[in-house]
Design an enzyme around this catalytic site. Structure first.
Site, PDB file in Angstrom:
ATOM      1  N   GLY A 230       0.823  -1.198   0.000  1.00 26.24           N
ATOM      2  CA  GLY A 230       0.000   0.000   0.000  1.00 26.24           C
ATOM      3  C   GLY A 230       0.862   1.254   0.000  1.00 26.24           C
ATOM      4  N   GLY A 458       1.132  -6.794   3.697  1.00 28.78           N
ATOM      5  CA  GLY A 458       2.356  -7.533   3.397  1.00 28.78           C
ATOM      6  C   GLY A 458       3.391  -7.273   4.481  1.00 28.78           C
ATOM      7  N   THR A 459       2.963  -6.592   5.525  1.00 34.28           N
ATOM      8  CA  THR A 459       3.862  -6.136   6.577  1.00 34.28           C
ATOM      9  C   THR A 459       4.183  -7.208   7.599  1.00 34.28           C
ATOM     10  OG1 THR A 459       1.937  -5.474   7.853  1.00 34.28           O
ATOM     11  CG2 THR A 459       2.952  -3.791   6.463  1.00 34.28           C
ATOM     12  N   ILE A 613      10.146  -5.506  19.673  1.00 28.65           N
ATOM     13  CA  ILE A 613       9.964  -6.072  18.340  1.00 28.65           C
ATOM     14  C   ILE A 613       9.203  -7.382  18.521  1.00 28.65           C
ATOM     15  CG2 ILE A 613      11.142  -7.014  16.316  1.00 28.65           C
ATOM     16  CD1 ILE A 613      11.310  -3.923  16.634  1.00 28.65           C
ATOM     17  N   ASN A 615       7.963  -9.591  16.260  1.00 27.03           N
ATOM     18  CA  ASN A 615       8.415 -10.718  15.439  1.00 27.03           C
ATOM     19  C   ASN A 615       9.599 -10.275  14.587  1.00 27.03           C
ATOM     20  OD1 ASN A 615       8.693 -13.072  14.015  1.00 27.03           O
ATOM     21  ND2 ASN A 615       6.873 -12.758  12.731  1.00 27.03           N
ATOM     22  N   PRO A 616      10.817 -10.561  15.034  1.00 23.05           N
ATOM     23  CA  PRO A 616      11.999 -10.032  14.338  1.00 23.05           C
ATOM     24  C   PRO A 616      12.058 -10.410  12.857  1.00 23.05           C
ATOM     25  CG  PRO A 616      12.620 -10.993  16.436  1.00 23.05           C
ATOM     26  CD  PRO A 616      11.173 -11.326  16.232  1.00 23.05           C
ATOM     27  N   LYS A 617      11.513 -11.553  12.510  1.00 25.24           N
ATOM     28  CA  LYS A 617      11.632 -11.990  11.113  1.00 25.24           C
ATOM     29  C   LYS A 617      10.883 -11.048  10.161  1.00 25.24           C
ATOM     30  CE  LYS A 617      11.520 -16.030   8.177  1.00 25.24           C
ATOM     31  NZ  LYS A 617      11.435 -17.488   8.124  1.00 25.24           N
ATOM     32  N   GLN A 622      10.383  -5.501   7.150  1.00 24.85           N
ATOM     33  CA  GLN A 622       9.808  -4.156   7.117  1.00 24.85           C
ATOM     34  C   GLN A 622      10.903  -3.101   7.033  1.00 24.85           C
ATOM     35  OE1 GLN A 622       6.839  -3.703   6.126  1.00 24.85           O
ATOM     36  NE2 GLN A 622       5.984  -2.621   7.851  1.00 24.85           N
ATOM     37  N   GLU A 689       7.489   2.798   8.581  1.00 26.73           N
ATOM     38  CA  GLU A 689       8.104   3.871   7.786  1.00 26.73           C
ATOM     39  C   GLU A 689       9.555   4.117   8.178  1.00 26.73           C
ATOM     40  OE1 GLU A 689       4.911   6.397   6.962  1.00 26.73           O
ATOM     41  OE2 GLU A 689       3.655   5.179   8.245  1.00 26.73           O
TER      42      GLU A 689
END
Lengths: 722, 321
Positions: A230, A458-459, A613, A615-617, A622, A689
């Site tokens: 997006g 998709g993040t 964080i 989920n680090p993966k 991101q 961002e």
């Protein structure tokens, strides 16, 4: 920190994830947008005779034969008015009609047969030409001054600096080009609308369609569990969505409209161009005594969105005297809208470049200059930062990247035919926590459903939901089913402003706790429950009490209860005495060909202090995605407006360049993982961002270090380095 | 896209019988179908030639013969091509994407149309697409346009990479029509736009490229194709250079130099070759690469870039001198 695979990964790589354009309801008809080929004026007439007779054509809507759409009631960074309600042309590529036919090809071919006659006026299309007459913005204060006691103007403060620097930086039109083009599939069952549409928030679509279709929100069901990117461009609702919904109503059959790649450059919004004139004043030790940034942003004549690009200069580095101003150049171009890190990615390019230039003048290492001006308070209002570990980011990054090997003399390091330079910049993005409601439902099959209107672009947001729910319940992540993007679920945060995890995460935790409590109540109160009347706990997915333990699914099965559920609402952050922002450091290496000037990024490391964080993966992806977009911003992206016509001259994916794999080196991402407990118990600030902010500045600074050439105008293409 | 007839003949004669005004041959389809979707091309008859016996890559005593239907990737990875003509192999591998290279034929590659944004956009005028309608590129968005061989009617860049290498090597195309067969040097095959940019080559209506022939050139083994562009891959050239050097006893005896991304046709540089044969330095020889250039507002950088690209290619093949 525990890394978890994307819960929807297998669905996406096998094609099982159903996107907005993938729906094929019975009797589906296809819409195709007609777009304007002038930038300013009005439509005199449209000859639709041939098109209407073309095979398969069901309807042809134009300003002369429109579907009724009511005016939009509020602004959402998109069009101010719905399409086809008048004959005005405000930009090149504006939606001026919708052809509906039995097949996509028939609709497209019929669209090519429509002849439109215009009364054309000269468009205002050059941002550069408009700069001298830039005007105050439609919203926000034009000037902000924060001056030390006794200082009467920023220029006075600058004059007191031992070393000063003034330079102007500019950025072009950029656009999002998400992998998934915008698409809407709509059908009506009696007076109930069901709509699949690519969006960053299903609630945004409900709100907008309520206004423009003139129907109750309760009659609109928006479903969009998967989004193919997006970046801000699926926040606003664009012309094809209400047209498709209204056409489906008028025709009494489902209609789907998918924008072509070319239409994605004009029917939906773009990031406006910008110019910033930055002045810095410093003491000999590098202490900033004054920061001044006069920012100008492009703004479409079709809406009010602009980027107050200078704003970041008010908050990033400490200085007793600060000044930013905001002006706009109004252009007859497609709609200006939010794009990843609006204002801050452009603002950072100017500020981080200027700091690098100042360091050069001071004879100081640019990293030391940043360290020197790090501040525990937000300079604009002196509020303390909630949890800032920027010095640690600098130190870890410099060490792991090998910053000490940077030559302080530009143009002195070579590797064969390549000039090699190192650059750095501060990464940052603001944080907040809004209100969100989430439902958690525990089922008799041992699974937990977690739902809310949030979006996963998709993040990895849906995986964040799964992780937090699983952790709260003490069950494997694979037994949690996240359901996002459905307007019938509780109102959670839309995907934007890096606020999804910071806002939705605490709500998921509260809802999980509430569902556990509901399960405990059931266990202790249900007549058939073996735990009736006992003291029980819920841990590791089990009800425990009286020396007995039972998984919640087994207990529900035993009691013949299909599920228990609870909805909880996490409020907006009440904290007013702290400021919230993430910080970090980018380090990069860039190579520039000595003969032909191509700049190529060869190494990257980003150290991130963004709170918890989850989920680090997916978080790593991101950050890397933001950096890749920043590399595109630095080196490639440039949507060129033809000054004469207002047409985008390179509005295709072959001509508007974004990085491909070969442009991107391995990207190192390190997380500090200090929970921001003032923001929420979860302590996550958001990372959508963050990666792009500072990236372009770091590249520009590395190019200077490699070549001795300071390029202040993005993108830094090879012609500027010859 | 306009409705069209479709045929897939098995023999060359059959294909040629079907061909004529309003027909188009379909090989890999990477240009034709793309432009049909944009309505830029609207053939009434599409003749699928993929069944024709136009395959084979053969290195004979007279040179390299490549069947017109051979795919770009197959040619690039062919042992004899890679060993004897590295510039051909490199030019192909630096083109497009693997997906396109797997589909696109060499004949189609030579026939590919320009990437000029005005040519591809039916909403704008274009002398190449609609003769006499005008050329917005002269004052519009022209960063990617040509600086060599342009006219007031057209500045569209020739898009092929491998055509640049083939022109440097003096390659020919064999053409078959209903009236017989002929060979044309590729350098003569392409036509400058002049006042008739819609006429791009010497192909007669209904004529088909059947084979590409590259003359034997022993020292073509010392060659390279340098392609300069904004991003690392999947982009057309801003400037490119195909260079082969005959290096004997540490001296340059002969050279072949052609450039791409800068010309309306693949652009051979005889003046640069002559300077190299005359023993001039690479620097001085490559300075002749942009002779006659006529830059537009957005592409003036190509004048210097093409000289540097030739210099870089020469040094890659022969070291600096």
């Amino acid at each position: 920190m525990r890394s978890v695979d994307r819960e929807d990964g297998p669905l996406k790589v096998t094609g099982a994830a159903v996107y907005a354009a993938d729906h094929h309801p019975d009797r589906l008809a296809y819409g195709y947008l007609l777009t304007s080929t002038i930038a300013r004026g009005s439509i005199l007439g449209m000859d639709t005779g041939q098109a209407a007779k073309a095979p398969g054509v069901l309807a042809l809507y134009t300003p002369f034969n429109p579907v009724k759409l009511y005016p939009y009631a509020k602004e959402e960074n998109a069009e101010l008015t719905p399409p086809l309600q008048n004959t005005d042309v405000r930009y090149y590529g504006q939606a001026i009609g919708l052809v509906v036919a039995e097949t996509f090809e028939q609709a497209r071919d019929a669209a090519a047969l429509v002849i439109t006659r215009y009364s054309a006026q000269q468009p205002r299309a050059s941002f550069t030409d408009g700069l001298p007459s830039a005007a105050p913005p439609p919203s926000g204060t034009p000037v902000v001054d924060v001056l030390a006691p006794g200082v009467t103007s920023i220029d006075q403060a600058l004059a007191a600096g031992d070393v000063t620097l003034t330079a102007t930086y500019s950025t072009p039109v950029e656009t999002h080009v998400a992998m998934e083009p915008h698409a809407t599939t709509a059908f009506w069952t009696a007076d109930q609308l069901t709509i699949y549409t690519a969006t960053q928030g299903v609630r945004l679509v409900v709100d907008r369609l309520t206004e423009t279709l003139g129907i109750e929100a309760a009659k609109i069901h928006v479903i969009n569990p998967y989004v193919g990117g997006g970046f801000g461009n699926k926040w606003g609702m664009w012309a094809h969505t209400p047209l498709t919904a209204a056409a489906a109503r008028a025709l009494g059959r489902p209609v789907k409209t998918v924008l072509t790649r070319e239409q994605v450059f004009s029917v939906v919004g773009h990031r406006p161009p910008s110019s910033q004139t930055v002045s810095l004043g410093a003491a000999p030790d590098g202490t900033l005594v004054a920061v001044k940034n006069d920012g100008v942003s492009g703004k479409s004549a079709s809406n009010n969105f602009y980027e107050p690009v200078a704003n970041l200069s008010l908050v990033l580095y400490g200085s007793a005297n600060l000044h930013v101003s905001r002006k706009v150049v109004t252009l007859d171009v497609p709609v200006t809208t939010i794009m990843r890190a609006p204002q801050e990615s452009n603002g950072s390019f100017a500020l981080e470049s200027a700091l690098d230039e100042l360091a050069d003048k001071l004879g100081m290492d640019p990293l030391d200059l940043r360290r020197k001006n790090d501040t525990p308070i937000r300079p604009s209002d002196k509020l303390p930062w909630s949890s800032k570990h920027l010095q640690e980011c600098y130190t870890m990054g410099a060490e792991r990247f090998g910053w000490s090997r940077r030559s302080s003399k530009p143009g002195t390091v070579t590797d064969g035919d390549w000039l090699v330079g190192l650059g750095m910049a501060t990464a940052t993005y603001g944080a907040s926590r809004g209100q969100a409601s989430i439902k958690v439902r525990l089922r008799d099959d041992g699974r937990a459903i977690v739902s809310g209107t949030a979006a996963d672009l998709g993040t990895g947001q849906s995986t964040v939901f799964a992780v937090l729910t699983a952790d709260g319940l003490g069950i494997p992540v694979g037994r949690v089913v996240p359901q996002l993007g459905d307007s019938a679920t509780p109102p959670a945060a839309n995907a934007g402003g890096s606020g999804s995890t910071s806002t939705n995460g605490p709500a998921v935790q509260l809802a999980t706790d509430a569902a556990k409590a509901a399960m405990v109540t059931l266990a202790t109160e249900h007549d058939k429950s073996p735990f009736k009347g006992q003291e029980v706990t819920f841990s590791n997915g089990e009800i425990r009490g009286g020396g007995r333990e039972m998984p919640f699914g087994d207990l529900l099965t035993l009691l013949d209860v299909p599920a228990v559920e609870a909805t909880a609402t996490s409020p907006r952050s009440p904290v007013r005495d702290h400021a919230f922002r993430s910080f970090g450091a980018h380090f990069c290496e860039v190579r520039v060909n000595r003969w032909t000037g191509e700049p190529r990024v060869s190494r990257w490391l980003c150290v991130v202090d963004a709170g918890t964080i989850v989920n680090p993966k997916t978080a790593r992806s991101q950050i890397a995605g933001g950096i890749i977009m920043g590399i595109g911003q630095a080196l490639l992206e440039d949507l060129r407006i033809e000054p004469e016509t207002g047409r985008f001259g390179n509005a295709t994916m072959a001509d508007y360049l974004v990085p491909i794999n070969a442009d991107i080196p391995d990207i190192g991402v390190e997380f500090l993982d200090y929970p921001d407990t003032l923001l929420s118990d979860l302590g996550a600030r958001g990372i959508g961002e963050f990666g792009i902010v500072g990236a372009a500045g770091a590249v520009a600074n590395a190019i200077y270090n490699a070549t001795g050439k300071r390029i202040r105008d993005l993108p830094i293409t090879l012609d500027k380095l010859l | 896209m306009r409705a069209f007839d479709f045929a897939a003949p098995r023999g060359i004669a059959g294909a040629l019988r079907l061909a004529g005004d309003g027909s188009a041959f379909l090989a890999g389809g990477t240009t034709l179908v793309d432009l049909m979707k944009l309505n830029v091309l609207a053939p009434e008859h599409v003749i699928d030639i993929n069944r024709l016996p136009l395959r084979g890559i053969r290195l004979g005593p007279d040179g390299l013969h490549i069947g017109a239907l051979e795919r770009m990737d197959d040619i690039a990875r062919h042992g004899a091509v890679a060993a004897q003509y590295p510039l051909i192999s490199q030019a192909l591998l630096l083109s497009a994407s693997p997906q396109i290279r797997n589909m696109a034929s060499i004949g189609g590659n030579l026939m590919q149309r320009t990437r000029c944004g005005y040519f591809r956009d039916m909403a704008t005028s274009c002398n190449k697409r609609s003769p006499g309608s005008g050329c917005p590129a002269q004052t519009g968005d022209n960063r990617g346009h040509a600086v060599l061989g342009t006219s007031a009617s057209c500045a569209a860049t020739h898009a092929s990479d491998v055509a640049v290498a083939l022109v440097a090597l003096d390659a020919s195309v064999r053409l078959r029509g209903r009236d017989g067969e002929r060979s044309v040097r590729l350098a003569d095959f392409y036509l400058l736009p002049g006042d008739t940019p819609h006429v791009e080559n010497r192909l007669r209506p209904g004529e088909l490229i059947t084979e590409v022939i590259v003359p034997r050139l022993q020292w073509a083994r010392h060659s390279t194709y340098v392609k300069v562009r904004d991003r690392q891959s999947y982009e057309f050239a801003l400037a490119s250079a195909a260079v082969a050097v005959d290096l004997r006893g540490g001296k340059v005896r002969d050279a072949r130099v052609a450039v791409g991304g800068v010309g309306t046709v693949p652009w051979r540089l005889p003046a640069v070759e002559a300077a190299l044969r005359a023993g001039q330095s690479f620097e001085r020889a490559s300075a002749l690469a942009a002779e006659g250039a006529r830059p537009l507002a957005g592409n003036s950088f190509k004048v210097e870039l093409v000289q540097r690209t030739v210099l870089r290619a020469l040094m890659e093949v022969a070291g600096s001198r």
